[in-house]
Scaffold this motif. Structure first.
Motif, PDB file in Angstrom:
ATOM      1  N   GLN A 260       0.801  -1.277   0.060  1.00 30.57           N
ATOM      2  CA  GLN A 260       0.083  -0.053  -0.064  1.00 30.57           C
ATOM      3  C   GLN A 260       0.875   1.004  -0.035  1.00 30.57           C
ATOM      4  O   GLN A 260       1.980   1.251   0.630  1.00 30.57           O
ATOM      5  CB  GLN A 260      -0.975   0.071   1.396  1.00 30.57           C
ATOM      6  CG  GLN A 260      -1.793   1.332   1.097  1.00 30.57           C
ATOM      7  CD  GLN A 260      -3.230   1.066   2.129  1.00 30.57           C
ATOM      8  OE1 GLN A 260      -2.931   0.464   3.133  1.00 30.57           O
ATOM      9  NE2 GLN A 260      -4.066   1.923   2.273  1.00 30.57           N
ATOM     10  N   GLN A 261       0.373   2.285  -0.697  1.00 31.53           N
ATOM     11  CA  GLN A 261       1.087   3.535  -0.789  1.00 31.53           C
ATOM     12  C   GLN A 261       0.096   4.686  -0.521  1.00 31.53           C
ATOM     13  O   GLN A 261      -1.108   4.465  -1.001  1.00 31.53           O
ATOM     14  CB  GLN A 261       1.572   3.776  -2.082  1.00 31.53           C
ATOM     15  CG  GLN A 261       2.848   2.748  -2.503  1.00 31.53           C
ATOM     16  CD  GLN A 261       3.215   3.197  -3.709  1.00 31.53           C
ATOM     17  OE1 GLN A 261       4.421   4.333  -3.876  1.00 31.53           O
ATOM     18  NE2 GLN A 261       3.062   2.617  -4.878  1.00 31.53           N
ATOM     19  N   ARG A 262       0.375   5.643   0.201  1.00 29.67           N
ATOM     20  CA  ARG A 262      -0.394   6.661   0.445  1.00 29.67           C
ATOM     21  C   ARG A 262       0.447   8.129   0.550  1.00 29.67           C
ATOM     22  O   ARG A 262       1.443   8.024   0.914  1.00 29.67           O
ATOM     23  CB  ARG A 262      -0.964   6.630   1.886  1.00 29.67           C
ATOM     24  CG  ARG A 262      -2.092   5.411   1.903  1.00 29.67           C
ATOM     25  CD  ARG A 262      -2.552   5.321   3.419  1.00 29.67           C
ATOM     26  NE  ARG A 262      -1.391   4.387   4.223  1.00 29.67           N
ATOM     27  CZ  ARG A 262      -1.455   3.959   5.397  1.00 29.67           C
ATOM     28  NH1 ARG A 262      -2.557   4.023   5.919  1.00 29.67           N
ATOM     29  NH2 ARG A 262      -0.411   3.356   5.884  1.00 29.67           N
ATOM     30  N   ALA A 263      -0.393   9.085  -0.059  1.00 33.94           N
ATOM     31  CA  ALA A 263      -0.002  10.459  -0.080  1.00 33.94           C
ATOM     32  C   ALA A 263      -0.843  11.527   0.248  1.00 33.94           C
ATOM     33  O   ALA A 263      -2.111  11.226  -0.207  1.00 33.94           O
ATOM     34  CB  ALA A 263       0.736  10.575  -1.644  1.00 33.94           C
ATOM     35  N   ALA A 264      -0.511  12.747   0.677  1.00 32.50           N
ATOM     36  CA  ALA A 264      -1.412  13.450   0.995  1.00 32.50           C
ATOM     37  C   ALA A 264      -0.581  14.744   0.981  1.00 32.50           C
ATOM     38  O   ALA A 264       0.381  15.096   1.160  1.00 32.50           O
ATOM     39  CB  ALA A 264      -1.810  13.394   2.570  1.00 32.50           C
ATOM     40  N   LEU A 265      -1.553  16.117   0.576  1.00 33.46           N
ATOM     41  CA  LEU A 265      -1.031  17.370   0.469  1.00 33.46           C
ATOM     42  C   LEU A 265      -2.089  18.274   1.069  1.00 33.46           C
ATOM     43  O   LEU A 265      -3.278  18.122   0.716  1.00 33.46           O
ATOM     44  CB  LEU A 265      -1.095  17.797  -1.006  1.00 33.46           C
ATOM     45  CG  LEU A 265       0.263  16.942  -1.852  1.00 33.46           C
ATOM     46  CD1 LEU A 265      -0.008  17.493  -3.122  1.00 33.46           C
ATOM     47  CD2 LEU A 265       1.808  17.598  -1.200  1.00 33.46           C
ATOM     48  N   ARG A 266      -1.749  19.059   2.253  1.00 33.65           N
ATOM     49  CA  ARG A 266      -2.810  19.790   2.832  1.00 33.65           C
ATOM     50  C   ARG A 266      -2.305  21.149   3.136  1.00 33.65           C
ATOM     51  O   ARG A 266      -0.898  21.164   3.405  1.00 33.65           O
ATOM     52  CB  ARG A 266      -3.066  19.162   4.088  1.00 33.65           C
ATOM     53  CG  ARG A 266      -3.876  17.851   4.088  1.00 33.65           C
ATOM     54  CD  ARG A 266      -4.245  17.194   5.307  1.00 33.65           C
ATOM     55  NE  ARG A 266      -3.249  16.629   5.961  1.00 33.65           N
ATOM     56  CZ  ARG A 266      -2.794  15.378   5.828  1.00 33.65           C
ATOM     57  NH1 ARG A 266      -3.665  14.698   4.946  1.00 33.65           N
ATOM     58  NH2 ARG A 266      -1.959  14.670   6.517  1.00 33.65           N
ATOM     59  N   GLY A 267      -2.829  22.285   3.132  1.00 31.40           N
ATOM     60  CA  GLY A 267      -2.426  23.566   3.512  1.00 31.40           C
ATOM     61  C   GLY A 267      -3.524  24.341   3.308  1.00 31.40           C
ATOM     62  O   GLY A 267      -4.670  24.232   3.027  1.00 31.40           O
ATOM     63  N   SER A 268      -3.134  25.732   3.515  1.00 26.94           N
ATOM     64  CA  SER A 268      -3.878  26.953   3.609  1.00 26.94           C
ATOM     65  C   SER A 268      -3.355  28.107   2.703  1.00 26.94           C
ATOM     66  O   SER A 268      -2.017  28.207   3.089  1.00 26.94           O
ATOM     67  CB  SER A 268      -4.507  27.386   4.708  1.00 26.94           C
ATOM     68  OG  SER A 268      -3.716  27.563   5.754  1.00 26.94           O
ATOM     69  N   TRP A 269      -4.014  29.065   2.220  1.00 27.19           N
ATOM     70  CA  TRP A 269      -3.207  30.222   1.650  1.00 27.19           C
ATOM     71  C   TRP A 269      -4.545  31.137   1.587  1.00 27.19           C
ATOM     72  O   TRP A 269      -5.458  31.400   1.225  1.00 27.19           O
ATOM     73  CB  TRP A 269      -3.008  29.689   0.325  1.00 27.19           C
ATOM     74  CG  TRP A 269      -2.300  31.192  -0.427  1.00 27.19           C
ATOM     75  CD1 TRP A 269      -1.101  31.882  -0.245  1.00 27.19           C
ATOM     76  CD2 TRP A 269      -3.041  32.131  -1.491  1.00 27.19           C
ATOM     77  NE1 TRP A 269      -1.011  32.837  -0.985  1.00 27.19           N
ATOM     78  CE2 TRP A 269      -1.966  33.207  -1.793  1.00 27.19           C
ATOM     79  CE3 TRP A 269      -4.168  31.988  -2.124  1.00 27.19           C
ATOM     80  CZ2 TRP A 269      -2.585  34.070  -2.699  1.00 27.19           C
ATOM     81  CZ3 TRP A 269      -4.661  32.884  -2.731  1.00 27.19           C
ATOM     82  CH2 TRP A 269      -3.591  33.968  -3.289  1.00 27.19           C
ATOM     83  N   LYS A 270      -4.186  32.361   2.711  1.00 30.59           N
ATOM     84  CA  LYS A 270      -5.040  33.364   2.898  1.00 30.59           C
ATOM     85  C   LYS A 270      -6.424  32.896   3.424  1.00 30.59           C
ATOM     86  O   LYS A 270      -6.525  32.316   4.286  1.00 30.59           O
ATOM     87  CB  LYS A 270      -5.480  34.313   1.454  1.00 30.59           C
ATOM     88  CG  LYS A 270      -4.016  35.184   0.970  1.00 30.59           C
ATOM     89  CD  LYS A 270      -4.140  36.040  -0.054  1.00 30.59           C
ATOM     90  CE  LYS A 270      -2.740  36.735  -0.119  1.00 30.59           C
ATOM     91  NZ  LYS A 270      -2.847  37.683  -1.180  1.00 30.59           N
TER      92      LYS A 270
END
Length: 709
Positions: A260-270
């Protein structure tokens, strides 16, 4: 003379304004502050309520994208400040406003063992101690500690909830709550209904890496959620964007050919935040033609233009392929050694929430769910497809002395393909609900919903819930209500003579009540909860043999499911513990069937009389450890192939299974983990004829960049 008087009047008004304006300014001020969690991450969208202790005055706001709020024109006096954020403990503080008040940063704690804020129970943020229903919350901290891979496995340690999987990973997985049928629980993902219309939901395919928390509410909830919420509601909330940008990648492998492989991108801008999660699972399971492949994507996007408005979107896409060898336990014969299934699940939701003044909060939402299922066998392929479009409006009016009044309307357009024909039906639900608190001890929630369905007509579902704090550490609960479930499309429209549809079917119904007592000890570090529940189900839909040899669906069945739940929760420093025990007395009261397991008096299929579980989690800054064990007692079961043979099986033996995991951060932001399932290699079948996996070991590593430390 008149002109002179007018001139003097204008001068008097000007002088009054000049004098009164600073006086008014001096008699009111602003209250402001910021809200964070224990990791110092901002909490946007938290509800901030300031109520006067001296006069009928109330101010309300919500935190912005930075977690900050400001309440203006607050008159001098004494107030109570309350901050509510989903999945956190409520914050309360008494204030004296004599000048501008700038609060120190408010830190909300993650759910203690007793009190947390839920949305699912009332469709508004409500403290759990104000609810008359039995509830549970699985938060992100528990998910991280357990390293559990699927949502279904997370639910195994919830009291009175039975999870059944046909064999190995990817097998059909359903849940039974409080003795109800597998299609009696409403399933939501960020508010999106994902049940088949009038049917079950297959829990086998939702990974846990995208989940922020899960809320479980027991008892009939049709008064606010309509059809399918007969025995309760399970709502999955996906992870929103992080206050600081972060990226995460994990990889793991184990026996049974698991990778199994998992990837995540999380963030905020203004004013924007976003979270994207990708996952891929491949496993061979045991035996031939038993492989399973799962590719999934979850997205959560938010836009907060100011402290009074929030726009949030959710997307999900899950694609799976699974071999279908049929029954695979020793002594059973498989009838489909080369069969396989393909499944595509897509959903999207858009929700707009706005605070109007200090008393009215409005919600507008659109939800879409699309499900395609194909089964390939030697007899050719068969297809099932359904789509649901849903529009919602919900309003909350907060009164100073009369609690919160909620109202709303839901519209569903349901489409499905049955016998190669496109079918559709509409459902419109109108509901009202009132929550009121008296003497700071008594909380009452009363509501009613009217359902107008093109399949079964009009139905009314009332509900009453009461929570009474006898002492600060003792609480009594009671709730009662009715539930409904619409027929599924096969039951309404099938043209197969062996299971002919019936467009005149009525909704299945329930009449239920529960009563419980909750006791807290050692400054709320330990909580025990004892509940008795009683469910009466009627209008159950069954196949009835016709004179011409065909079978047709009709409303004739009645069942009873009642029992006892004992739940214990404890948290001491970094160690948390929970245990559950459920006793279930359930049987069929009325049926036209003459064979087991559907005769009058037969016990309810695959629902154990006794079940129990416990979990222990230990979290330290550098490592986490987790252990869980569950016991499932003997239950009525059948493989439906050998029931005509002499001495055929009518029950499934009980079993005990244990799982564990350990995670260690050996470098900053780099950790390794090991997960062991069925530690003692128990031999058992959750569903008769389908062999469960033996001991499974998976080892992996996780890399995290950015984010809050």
């Amino acid at each position: 003379m008149f002109r002179i008087r007018v001139a003097w009047l204008c001068r008097a008004i000007s002088l009054s304004l000049a004098v009164c304006t600073p006086l008014l300014a001096q008699s009111s001020a602003a209250v402001s502050g910021c809200v964070e969690d224990s990791t110092r991450a901002a909490i946007p969208g938290a509800m901030v309520i300031l109520t006067s202790s001296d006069r009928p005055a109330r101010f309300q706001a919500q935190t912005d994208e930075k977690g900050c709020f400001s309440l203006g024109n607050v008159r001098f006096g004494k107030y109570q400040l309350r901050i509510l954020a989903e999945a956190f403990s409520p914050f309360e503080k008494d204030l004296v406003v004599e000048d501008a008040v700038r609060l120190d940063t408010v830190v909300l704690e993650i759910r203690p063992v007793r009190d947390t804020v839920l949305v699912t129970a009332t469709r508004t943020p409500t403290s759990s101690v104000a609810l008359g229903s039995s509830v549970d919350v699985i938060d992100r901290a528990q998910i991280n500690a357990s390293e559990i891979r699927t949502t279904a496995d997370l639910l195994r340690n919830i009291g009175s909830l039975t999870v059944l999987r046909t064999g190995n990973a990817g097998g059909i997985t359903t849940i039974f709550l409080r003795g109800g049928e597998s299609d009696y629980t409403k399933i939501l993902i960020d508010g999106i209904p994902v049940n088949q219309p009038g049917g079950v939901y297959d829990f086998a395919h939702i990974p846990t890496d995208n989940i922020d928390r899960i809320e479980i509410v027991r008892g009939p909830q049709s008064a606010v959620f309509g059809s399918d919420a007969i025995t309760g509601v399970v709502q999955v909330f996906t992870r929103p964007g992080a206050s600081s940008p972060e990226a995460e990648y994990s990889i793991e492998g184990g026996n049974f050919g698991t990778f199994q492989q998992r990837a995540a991108l999380r963030g905020s801008w203004k004013k924007f935040d976003a979270a994207n999660t990708f996952s891929r699972l491949d496993t061979d399971n045991i035996g031939r033609n038993n492989d399973y492949r799962n590719a999934s994507y979850f997205g959560n996007f938010g836009f907060t233009p100011d402290s009074r408005r929030v726009l949030r979107a959710t997307l999900l896409h899950v694609s799976t392929r699974a071999g279908a060898p049929g029954v695979n336990a020793p002594g059973f014969t498989s009838f489909g050694p080369n069969d396989h299934t393909q499944r595509l699940e897509r959903a999207g939701g858009l929700t707009y929430r706005a605070l109007v003044g200090s008393h009215l909060t409005q919600h507008l939402a659109y939800r879409l769910y699309d499900h395609d299922y194909a089964y390939f066998s030697a007899f050719g392929p068969s297809y099932v497809a359904h789509t649901r479009h849903r529009a919602e409006y919900h309003g909350d009016v907060a009164f100073l002395a009369a609690g919160t009044f909620s109202y709303g309307i839901d519209f569903d357009r349901e489409n499905a393909t049955v016998a190669n024909k496109r079918r559709s039906r509409d459902d419109t639900g109108y509901y009202v609900q009132h929550q009121v608190e008296a003497w700071k001890r008594l909380d009452i929630t009363a509501g009613v919903r009217v359902e107008d369905n093109t399949a079964f007509g009009t139905s009314t579902s009332p509900r009453l819930a009461i929570s009474f704090r006898l002492r600060p550490d003792t609480r009594l609960r009671f709730s009662a209500g009715k539930g409904i479930k619409e027929p599924n499309f096969i039951e309404n429209f099938s043209e197969n003579r062996f299971f002919l549809g019936n467009p005149d079917l009525l909704a299945e119904r329930s009449r239920s009540w529960e009563a419980g007592i909750e006791q807290s000890l050692w400054r709320d570090r330990i909580t025990a909860d004892l509940t008795w529940f009683d469910n009466r189900f009627r209008n159950l839909i069954e196949l009835v043999r016709q004179p011409d040899g065909s079978s047709r669906y009709q409303n004739i069945g009645r069942t009873l499911a009642r029992g006892l739940e004992l739940r214990t929760r404890a948290r001491v420093r970094q160690i948390s513990f929970q245990s559950n025990y459920t006793y279930l007395d359930g049987h069929i009261q009325q049926s036209n069937q003459a064979s087991f397991p559907f005769r009058s008096g037969d016990p309810l299929l695959r629902r154990p009389r006794h079940s129990a579980d416990f979990t222990v989690a230990w979290s330290e800054p550098k490592w986490k450890a987790y252990w869980s064990s569950r016991f499932i007692g003997r239950r009525a079961d059948s493989d439906f192939f050998t029931f005509r043979m002499p001495g055929f099986l009518t029950s499934n033996p009980g079993y005990t299974a244990s799982d564990a995991s350990f995670t260690y951060e050996f470098l900053r932001r780099i950790s390794a983990f090991v997960r062991i399932e069925n530690i003692f290699d128990r031999d058992y079948q959750e569903v008769l004829g389908y062999q469960a996996l033996g001991r499974g070991v998976a080892v992996g590593t996780r890399v995290r960049l950015g984010g809050e430390k």
